[in-house]
Design an enzyme around this catalytic site. Structure first.
Site, PDB file in Angstrom:
ATOM      1  CB  CYS A 134     -29.440  20.650  24.589  1.00 21.14           C
ATOM      2  SG  CYS A 134     -28.269  19.590  25.414  1.00 21.14           S
ATOM      3  CD  GLU A 182     -33.412  24.634  21.083  1.00 17.04           C
ATOM      4  OE1 GLU A 182     -33.296  25.817  21.443  1.00 17.04           O
ATOM      5  OE2 GLU A 182     -32.785  23.698  21.607  1.00 17.04           O
ATOM      6  CE  LYS A 231     -30.755  32.334  36.976  1.00 14.63           C
ATOM      7  NZ  LYS A 231     -32.082  31.700  36.668  1.00 14.63           N
ATOM      8  CG  PHE A 264     -36.657  24.160  31.494  1.00 12.84           C
ATOM      9  CD1 PHE A 264     -37.245  22.902  31.407  1.00 12.84           C
ATOM     10  CD2 PHE A 264     -36.582  24.913  30.325  1.00 12.84           C
ATOM     11  CE1 PHE A 264     -37.754  22.426  30.210  1.00 12.84           C
ATOM     12  CE2 PHE A 264     -37.067  24.449  29.118  1.00 12.84           C
ATOM     13  CZ  PHE A 264     -37.650  23.199  29.064  1.00 12.84           C
ATOM     14  CB  SER A 297     -32.412  29.626  24.495  1.00 11.17           C
ATOM     15  OG  SER A 297     -32.395  30.843  25.201  1.00 11.17           O
ATOM     16  CD  GLU A 322     -36.398  31.569  35.471  1.00 13.23           C
ATOM     17  OE1 GLU A 322     -35.301  30.984  35.506  1.00 13.23           O
ATOM     18  OE2 GLU A 322     -36.745  32.322  34.547  1.00 13.23           O
TER      19      GLU A 322
HETATM   20  P1  NAD Z   1     -33.135  29.914  28.695  1.00  8.27           P
HETATM   21  O1  NAD Z   1     -32.107  30.451  27.782  1.00  8.27           O
HETATM   22  O2  NAD Z   1     -34.501  30.500  28.648  1.00  8.27           O
HETATM   23  O3  NAD Z   1     -32.665  30.035  30.227  1.00  8.27           O
HETATM   24  C1  NAD Z   1     -31.394  29.607  30.630  1.00  8.27           C
HETATM   25  C2  NAD Z   1     -30.975  30.424  31.861  1.00  8.27           C
HETATM   26  O4  NAD Z   1     -30.904  31.804  31.488  1.00  8.27           O
HETATM   27  C3  NAD Z   1     -31.957  30.334  33.023  1.00  8.27           C
HETATM   28  O5  NAD Z   1     -31.236  30.252  34.228  1.00  8.27           O
HETATM   29  C4  NAD Z   1     -32.752  31.627  32.921  1.00  8.27           C
HETATM   30  O6  NAD Z   1     -33.205  32.088  34.176  1.00  8.27           O
HETATM   31  C5  NAD Z   1     -31.764  32.601  32.316  1.00  8.27           C
HETATM   32  N1  NAD Z   1     -32.405  33.616  31.476  1.00  8.27           N
HETATM   33  C6  NAD Z   1     -33.554  33.477  30.760  1.00  8.27           C
HETATM   34  N2  NAD Z   1     -33.825  34.618  30.109  1.00  8.27           N
HETATM   35  C7  NAD Z   1     -32.848  35.497  30.402  1.00  8.27           C
HETATM   36  C8  NAD Z   1     -32.576  36.865  30.028  1.00  8.27           C
HETATM   37  N3  NAD Z   1     -33.375  37.524  29.207  1.00  8.27           N
HETATM   38  N4  NAD Z   1     -31.460  37.434  30.526  1.00  8.27           N
HETATM   39  C9  NAD Z   1     -30.628  36.766  31.347  1.00  8.27           C
HETATM   40  N5  NAD Z   1     -30.852  35.491  31.738  1.00  8.27           N
HETATM   41  C10 NAD Z   1     -31.936  34.853  31.278  1.00  8.27           C
HETATM   42  O7  NAD Z   1     -33.197  28.330  28.444  1.00  8.27           O
HETATM   43  P2  NAD Z   1     -34.240  27.294  29.030  1.00  8.27           P
HETATM   44  O8  NAD Z   1     -35.571  27.497  28.379  1.00  8.27           O
HETATM   45  O9  NAD Z   1     -34.169  27.262  30.517  1.00  8.27           O
HETATM   46  O10 NAD Z   1     -33.569  25.916  28.533  1.00  8.27           O
HETATM   47  C11 NAD Z   1     -33.781  25.395  27.248  1.00  8.27           C
HETATM   48  C12 NAD Z   1     -32.689  25.827  26.296  1.00  8.27           C
HETATM   49  O11 NAD Z   1     -31.411  25.407  26.783  1.00  8.27           O
HETATM   50  C13 NAD Z   1     -32.816  25.187  24.924  1.00  8.27           C
HETATM   51  O12 NAD Z   1     -32.536  26.150  23.955  1.00  8.27           O
HETATM   52  C14 NAD Z   1     -31.769  24.089  24.947  1.00  8.27           C
HETATM   53  O13 NAD Z   1     -31.278  23.700  23.669  1.00  8.27           O
HETATM   54  C15 NAD Z   1     -30.707  24.741  25.743  1.00  8.27           C
HETATM   55  N6  NAD Z   1     -29.781  23.754  26.288  1.00  8.27           N
HETATM   56  C16 NAD Z   1     -28.563  23.649  25.706  1.00  8.27           C
HETATM   57  C17 NAD Z   1     -27.671  22.704  26.166  1.00  8.27           C
HETATM   58  C18 NAD Z   1     -26.323  22.558  25.532  1.00  8.27           C
HETATM   59  O14 NAD Z   1     -25.519  21.796  26.042  1.00  8.27           O
HETATM   60  N7  NAD Z   1     -26.006  23.251  24.454  1.00  8.27           N
HETATM   61  C19 NAD Z   1     -28.026  21.879  27.242  1.00  8.27           C
HETATM   62  C20 NAD Z   1     -29.277  22.031  27.832  1.00  8.27           C
HETATM   63  C21 NAD Z   1     -30.148  22.983  27.337  1.00  8.27           C
END
Ligand code: NAD
Length: 516
Positions: A289, A401, A181, A157, A234, A184
């Protein structure tokens, strides 16, 4: 309340016309304006059948797109780049409306994404192979890189435009077709981007968007028609995506979470360090991040540094992202705000000192409020910037985090203790050191086990022509995103050895080919 936006998929060059929210009992998600806490839209959650439709459209489009000339591909890339530039403010406004970040920050996100589009405009150079004449008598060898096929991108997000733009410009320029994808929580920017692709002349089905949750992600990870998956999110989900995708035979690069440290050595310019800590800790409400969430103060400068950080923190203007006076906006959702705020109490219970409490920071410019309102009392998902001092490495404010505007200060006696702290972390995304000692900085760059390092630069996000990615729990897979490594993950190498009939043709030879 005004009418809710209906946000649906983009498949085969147009909005999905299947029954909205059909399938599994019409599953949809709410999209909020974080500055007010109001629901502004409903996004469809894709079913297996809708993911199948997107993969079918992308597979069909790949038959032509994978073969189209490099010059035709780059002509479309240049047209897309121009359209994104023209519509930057519109994309940024959608980001602010659904994510909450301030307008200047959203514009910066689009600009950094655009850099990758510009990098991808030069893809012919990246795809050049090698050629060796006469590797054996009358035999030549050359290498080529070919697209993988249908590629999926699953994104978080916090950068609803930039992180997808780390992936699809390079994938598409390399000749793949793409299914995004997006998160959401803030899905609308991806649909405007899809429209701009269509306007740029991209053939239908080359760029598709499916919205949704775990159901859509699982359908992508297990679909036999998808060759490669890029994920950013994450760490627990990154690990899951990597393991599930690779066990289904796909290439997967999965970038995970982070806990980024900023080390301040005693000789550093403390005003520069304080400015940097506040900017990198609280920019985008800490939902980056590459945000700095652990400030490591090397003795004896802790007290002086924290005084300067506190003074700057108190002056920050918190308010709706669309208000040009605001320096920091709200958090993305109510549950996320509550989780971030819970670290203030639990951090103190585990021995930390709460120096700045973001719950009482004033929020300015709220609709219908003549006076500023305390964050904890304001409508919307508000939490001001907070500083926790004397955080120990066992404190959950340090180990987790938090992904919000909470700066945890850890005090250490020496440079060596600071490096050990960073290297003991399970994450390795970004890190920064602040010092005027070039020798110490150079040693740090060499010793630290982190993928992206800043020297007197708090958020060392590399330019698009370098790849982006962390180490340890911040990355699953072998390749970072975009840059040269992006070109590699989205293409497969092939080496050709050829001989054309020549008088030197030597007849039958059952031996293993050796060079002659
Ligand atoms: P998230 O892991 O909750 O979601 C990321 C994606 O995975 C979304 O599209 C979501 O719909 C999907 N998702 C969520 N739960 C899922 C599940 N149980 N099974 C399958 N798919 C699932 O992350 P977020 O809260 O949207 O974003 C924040 C996180 O992203 C933080 O941990 C941040 O550090 C990380 N991030 C990392 C980088 C990097 O370059 N390393 C960059 C941006 C964000």
């Amino acid at each position: 309340m005004s009418e809710l936006n209906h946000i649906t998929h983009w498949i085969g060059g147009k909005p999905w016309s299947g029954q909205a929210g059909s399938g599994e009992a019409g599953r949809q998600g709410d999209v909020y304006n974080p500055a007010t806490g109001q629901v502004t839209g409903r996004v469809d959650f894709a079913t297996q059948a809708e993911v199948d439709a997107a993969v079918a459209a992308a597979s069909e489009a790949f038959q032509d797109w994978g073969r189209i000339s490099l010059s035709k591909r780059t002509t479309i890339m240049f047209a897309f780049r121009e359209l994104v530039r023209q519509h930057s403010a519109e994309i940024a406004a959608l980001i602010t409306a659904e994510h909450g970040k301030v307008a200047s920050d959203a514009a910066g996100e689009v600009a950094r994404g655009l850099e990758v589009v510009e990098f991808a405009c030069g893809i012919p150079h990246l795809l050049k192979g090698g050629f060796s004449e006469n590797v054996s008598t009358g035999v030549d060898s050359y290498s080529i890189r070919q697209p993988v096929g249908v590629v999926a991108g699953i994104t978080p997000f916090n950068f609803p435009a930039m992180v997808p733009m780390w992936m699809f410009p390079v994938a598409i320029a390399c000749g793949n077709t793409f299914i995004l994808k997006p998160s959401e929580k803030d899905p609308s920017a991806s649909l405007l981007i899809a429209r701009l692709w269509a306007e740029a002349g991209l053939p239908d089905g080359v760029f598709n968007v499916v919205h949704g949750d775990k159901t859509a992600v699982d359908a992508l990870l297990t679909h036999p028609g998808i060759g490669a998956v890029s994920f950013v999110g994450s760490t627990p989900i990154a690990r899951y995506v990597y393991e599930t995708g690779t066990s289904h035979g796909k290439r997967v690069q999965a970038l995970g979470g982070a806990k980024n440290h900023m080390i301040v050595l005693p000789d550093a310019d403390l005003d520069l360090a304080a400015d940097a800590a506040v900017s990198a800790g609280f920019g985008s409400a800490g939902e980056r991040c590459m945000a700095i969430s652990a400030l490591v103060a090397v003795d004896p400068i802790g007290d002086e540094l924290i005084a300067r950080i506190s003074e700057r923190t108190r002056r920050l203007a918190i308010g709706p992202g669309a208000d040009p006076r605001s320096e920091m906006g709200p958090l993305v959702t109510g549950p996320h705000r509550d989780k971030v705020a819970s670290y203030l109490e639990s951090g103190v219970a585990q021995g930390a000192t709460l120096v700045e409490d973001g719950r009482s920071h004033l929020v300015t410019g709220l609709d219908g409020a003549a006076e500023p309102v305390e964050a904890c009392a304001a409508d919307g998902f508000w939490l001001g910037p907070s500083v926790l001092d004397n955080v120990t490495p066992g404190n959950s404010a340090y180990t987790d985090e938090i992904f919000g505007p909470v700066l945890s200060v850890v005090r250490v006696p020496t440079y060596e203790a600071a490096v050990k702290l960073v290297n003991d972390s399970p994450y390795g995304n970004g890190v920064a050191i602040f010092t005027n000692d070039g020798g110490a900085a150079r040693r740090f760059v060499s010793q630290v086990e982190v993928g992206m390092v800043g020297v007197n630069v708090p958020i060392p996000v590399p330019m698009a022509y370098y790849s982006f990615g962390g180490w340890k729990g911040s990355l699953f897979g072998d390749t970072h995103v975009r840059g040269m490594e992006g070109g590699h993950v989205y293409t497969r190498g092939k080496v050709v050895t050829s001989r054309w009939l020549d008088p030197s043709h030597g007849g039958v030879n059952l031996g293993f080919p050796v060079n002659q």
